[in-house]
Enzyme design. Sequence first.
Site, PDB file in Angstrom:
ATOM      1  N   ASP A 139       0.616 -36.920 -23.091  1.00 32.87           N
ATOM      2  CA  ASP A 139       1.349 -38.187 -23.110  1.00 32.87           C
ATOM      3  C   ASP A 139       0.675 -39.148 -22.130  1.00 32.87           C
ATOM      4  O   ASP A 139      -0.338 -39.749 -22.450  1.00 32.87           O
ATOM      5  CB  ASP A 139       2.812 -37.862 -22.761  1.00 32.87           C
ATOM      6  CG  ASP A 139       3.759 -39.012 -22.948  1.00 32.87           C
ATOM      7  OD1 ASP A 139       3.602 -39.768 -23.912  1.00 32.87           O
ATOM      8  OD2 ASP A 139       4.689 -39.160 -22.129  1.00 32.87           O
ATOM      9  N   LYS A 192       7.292 -25.041 -20.427  1.00 36.05           N
ATOM     10  CA  LYS A 192       7.725 -24.101 -21.430  1.00 36.05           C
ATOM     11  C   LYS A 192       7.314 -24.564 -22.818  1.00 36.05           C
ATOM     12  O   LYS A 192       7.349 -23.807 -23.781  1.00 36.05           O
ATOM     13  CB  LYS A 192       9.271 -24.005 -21.430  1.00 36.05           C
ATOM     14  CG  LYS A 192       9.901 -23.700 -20.109  1.00 36.05           C
ATOM     15  CD  LYS A 192      11.440 -23.853 -20.263  1.00 36.05           C
ATOM     16  CE  LYS A 192      12.093 -23.771 -18.917  1.00 36.05           C
ATOM     17  NZ  LYS A 192      13.505 -24.193 -18.997  1.00 36.05           N
ATOM     18  N   GLY A 193       6.951 -25.828 -22.904  1.00 33.48           N
ATOM     19  CA  GLY A 193       6.784 -26.470 -24.210  1.00 33.48           C
ATOM     20  C   GLY A 193       5.705 -25.888 -25.109  1.00 33.48           C
ATOM     21  O   GLY A 193       5.786 -25.966 -26.328  1.00 33.48           O
ATOM     22  N   PHE A 241       9.491 -40.540 -29.258  1.00 28.43           N
ATOM     23  CA  PHE A 241       9.878 -39.341 -28.523  1.00 28.43           C
ATOM     24  C   PHE A 241      10.205 -38.237 -29.520  1.00 28.43           C
ATOM     25  O   PHE A 241      11.075 -38.390 -30.363  1.00 28.43           O
ATOM     26  CB  PHE A 241      11.075 -39.606 -27.603  1.00 28.43           C
ATOM     27  CG  PHE A 241      11.247 -38.522 -26.589  1.00 28.43           C
ATOM     28  CD1 PHE A 241      10.558 -38.571 -25.380  1.00 28.43           C
ATOM     29  CD2 PHE A 241      12.058 -37.417 -26.846  1.00 28.43           C
ATOM     30  CE1 PHE A 241      10.681 -37.549 -24.449  1.00 28.43           C
ATOM     31  CE2 PHE A 241      12.183 -36.387 -25.915  1.00 28.43           C
ATOM     32  CZ  PHE A 241      11.486 -36.467 -24.718  1.00 28.43           C
ATOM     33  N   VAL A 242       9.474 -37.137 -29.414  1.00 27.49           N
ATOM     34  CA  VAL A 242       9.641 -36.056 -30.380  1.00 27.49           C
ATOM     35  C   VAL A 242      10.276 -34.821 -29.741  1.00 27.49           C
ATOM     36  O   VAL A 242      10.159 -34.591 -28.537  1.00 27.49           O
ATOM     37  CB  VAL A 242       8.276 -35.660 -31.008  1.00 27.49           C
ATOM     38  CG1 VAL A 242       7.752 -36.769 -31.895  1.00 27.49           C
ATOM     39  CG2 VAL A 242       7.260 -35.294 -29.945  1.00 27.49           C
ATOM     40  N   LYS A 283      -0.419 -38.501 -27.764  1.00 29.66           N
ATOM     41  CA  LYS A 283       0.155 -39.854 -27.866  1.00 29.66           C
ATOM     42  C   LYS A 283      -0.748 -40.795 -27.068  1.00 29.66           C
ATOM     43  O   LYS A 283      -0.435 -41.140 -25.926  1.00 29.66           O
ATOM     44  CB  LYS A 283       1.557 -39.878 -27.234  1.00 29.66           C
ATOM     45  CG  LYS A 283       2.680 -39.431 -28.131  1.00 29.66           C
ATOM     46  CD  LYS A 283       4.012 -39.954 -27.593  1.00 29.66           C
ATOM     47  CE  LYS A 283       4.871 -38.847 -27.085  1.00 29.66           C
ATOM     48  NZ  LYS A 283       6.165 -39.311 -26.536  1.00 29.66           N
ATOM     49  N   ASP A 311      11.178 -30.680 -25.951  1.00 30.44           N
ATOM     50  CA  ASP A 311      12.601 -30.788 -25.656  1.00 30.44           C
ATOM     51  C   ASP A 311      13.053 -32.178 -25.281  1.00 30.44           C
ATOM     52  O   ASP A 311      12.252 -33.046 -24.909  1.00 30.44           O
ATOM     53  CB  ASP A 311      12.932 -29.867 -24.480  1.00 30.44           C
ATOM     54  CG  ASP A 311      12.377 -30.429 -23.163  1.00 30.44           C
ATOM     55  OD1 ASP A 311      11.150 -30.607 -23.067  1.00 30.44           O
ATOM     56  OD2 ASP A 311      13.170 -30.722 -22.254  1.00 30.44           O
ATOM     57  N   GLU A 314      -1.341 -26.921 -24.089  1.00 28.88           N
ATOM     58  CA  GLU A 314      -0.190 -27.766 -23.743  1.00 28.88           C
ATOM     59  C   GLU A 314       0.442 -28.320 -25.013  1.00 28.88           C
ATOM     60  O   GLU A 314      -0.231 -28.489 -26.029  1.00 28.88           O
ATOM     61  CB  GLU A 314      -0.699 -28.882 -22.804  1.00 28.88           C
ATOM     62  CG  GLU A 314       0.258 -30.003 -22.475  1.00 28.88           C
ATOM     63  CD  GLU A 314       1.474 -29.603 -21.664  1.00 28.88           C
ATOM     64  OE1 GLU A 314       2.142 -28.624 -22.040  1.00 28.88           O
ATOM     65  OE2 GLU A 314       1.791 -30.308 -20.691  1.00 28.88           O
ATOM     66  N   ASP A 315       1.748 -28.578 -24.949  1.00 27.32           N
ATOM     67  CA  ASP A 315       2.429 -29.099 -26.145  1.00 27.32           C
ATOM     68  C   ASP A 315       2.002 -30.513 -26.487  1.00 27.32           C
ATOM     69  O   ASP A 315       1.677 -30.821 -27.625  1.00 27.32           O
ATOM     70  CB  ASP A 315       3.961 -28.997 -25.984  1.00 27.32           C
ATOM     71  CG  ASP A 315       4.501 -29.647 -24.715  1.00 27.32           C
ATOM     72  OD1 ASP A 315       3.714 -30.198 -23.911  1.00 27.32           O
ATOM     73  OD2 ASP A 315       5.731 -29.597 -24.506  1.00 27.32           O
TER      74      ASP A 315
HETATM   75  P1  IMP Z   1       2.218 -36.251 -19.447  1.00 30.99           P
HETATM   76  O1  IMP Z   1       2.094 -35.637 -18.087  1.00 30.99           O
HETATM   77  O2  IMP Z   1       2.867 -37.620 -19.390  1.00 30.99           O
HETATM   78  O3  IMP Z   1       0.966 -36.257 -20.257  1.00 30.99           O
HETATM   79  O4  IMP Z   1       3.307 -35.463 -20.256  1.00 30.99           O
HETATM   80  C1  IMP Z   1       3.298 -34.166 -20.438  1.00 30.99           C
HETATM   81  C2  IMP Z   1       4.678 -33.624 -20.638  1.00 30.99           C
HETATM   82  O5  IMP Z   1       5.689 -34.619 -20.911  1.00 30.99           O
HETATM   83  C3  IMP Z   1       4.660 -32.759 -21.861  1.00 30.99           C
HETATM   84  O6  IMP Z   1       4.239 -31.482 -21.557  1.00 30.99           O
HETATM   85  C4  IMP Z   1       6.093 -32.802 -22.287  1.00 30.99           C
HETATM   86  O7  IMP Z   1       6.819 -31.812 -21.601  1.00 30.99           O
HETATM   87  C5  IMP Z   1       6.601 -34.142 -21.863  1.00 30.99           C
HETATM   88  N1  IMP Z   1       6.671 -35.083 -23.021  1.00 30.99           N
HETATM   89  C6  IMP Z   1       5.900 -36.159 -23.229  1.00 30.99           C
HETATM   90  N2  IMP Z   1       6.234 -36.769 -24.384  1.00 30.99           N
HETATM   91  C7  IMP Z   1       7.229 -36.041 -24.924  1.00 30.99           C
HETATM   92  C8  IMP Z   1       8.004 -36.150 -26.142  1.00 30.99           C
HETATM   93  O8  IMP Z   1       7.834 -37.037 -26.993  1.00 30.99           O
HETATM   94  N3  IMP Z   1       8.935 -35.179 -26.334  1.00 30.99           N
HETATM   95  C9  IMP Z   1       9.162 -34.171 -25.468  1.00 30.99           C
HETATM   96  N4  IMP Z   1       8.465 -34.024 -24.326  1.00 30.99           N
HETATM   97  C10 IMP Z   1       7.508 -34.955 -24.058  1.00 30.99           C
HETATM   98 MG    MG Z   2       5.626 -29.780 -21.123  1.00 28.58          MG
END
Ligand code: IMP
Ligand code: MG
Length: 174
Positions: free
Chosen positions: A98, A38-39, A146-147, A125, A153, A94-95
């Site tokens: 990470d 949803k982000g 963490f944002v 990040k 969210d 995508e938001d």
């Molecule tokens: P990844 O799969 O680890 O790259 O992370 C992707 C998802 O993790 C993002 O779409 C977010 O929903 C969540 N996420 C990662 N870091 C943060 C943060 O700092 N705040 C909120 N959600 C995060």
């Molecule tokens: Mg997400």
Amino acid sequence: MEGILISHITIQERIRAMCGQIAEDYKDKDLYALVVLKGAIPFFTELLFNSNMTLPFEYGPIKVSSYEGTKSKTLRVEQFDFNDVTGKDVLLVEDILDTGNTLSHLLQPLQQSASSVRTAVLLDKPERREKPINADYIGFTIPNVFVVGYGMDFNNRFRYLQHIGVLKKSMYEK
Ligand code: IMP
Ligand code: MG
């Protein structure tokens, strides 16, 4: 909240610039914006309202859920027919990038059906990366904090904030 990391006006200005770049890059393509729920909703909405309809593109949602197993997290794509993007130039919106696990999980099947696939993320990040993946369009590169806000969210809260804030460590560390 620890404080504001990126103000609403700064986010809007940056997205406007990204939109100009995307519109230029996709002017001769069949763009399909695939919005990761949803982000990415606020980020995508801002992109959409800056597009000026110069590109007659399509968009649709995609949702990834993760299940915490005993050892690792399993990702699963929900209710999405990859045939919908056959032959399209997909831009995955995508938001935040990470660890990279979510985007790499989506890229593999998309690359098989779409004509091309690129990624646009509001935040990156890089310090947290576990998969060798980089986004094609990046709003802001941020440190390992963490944002929340602007779609992002903590336990599904704070998505509605107009700015991006840093969450106090005491909220998630014991
Ligand atoms: P990844 O799969 O680890 O790259 O992370 C992707 C998802 O993790 C993002 O779409 C977010 O929903 C969540 N996420 C990662 N870091 C943060 C943060 O700092 N705040 C909120 N959600 C995060
Ligand atoms: Mg997400």
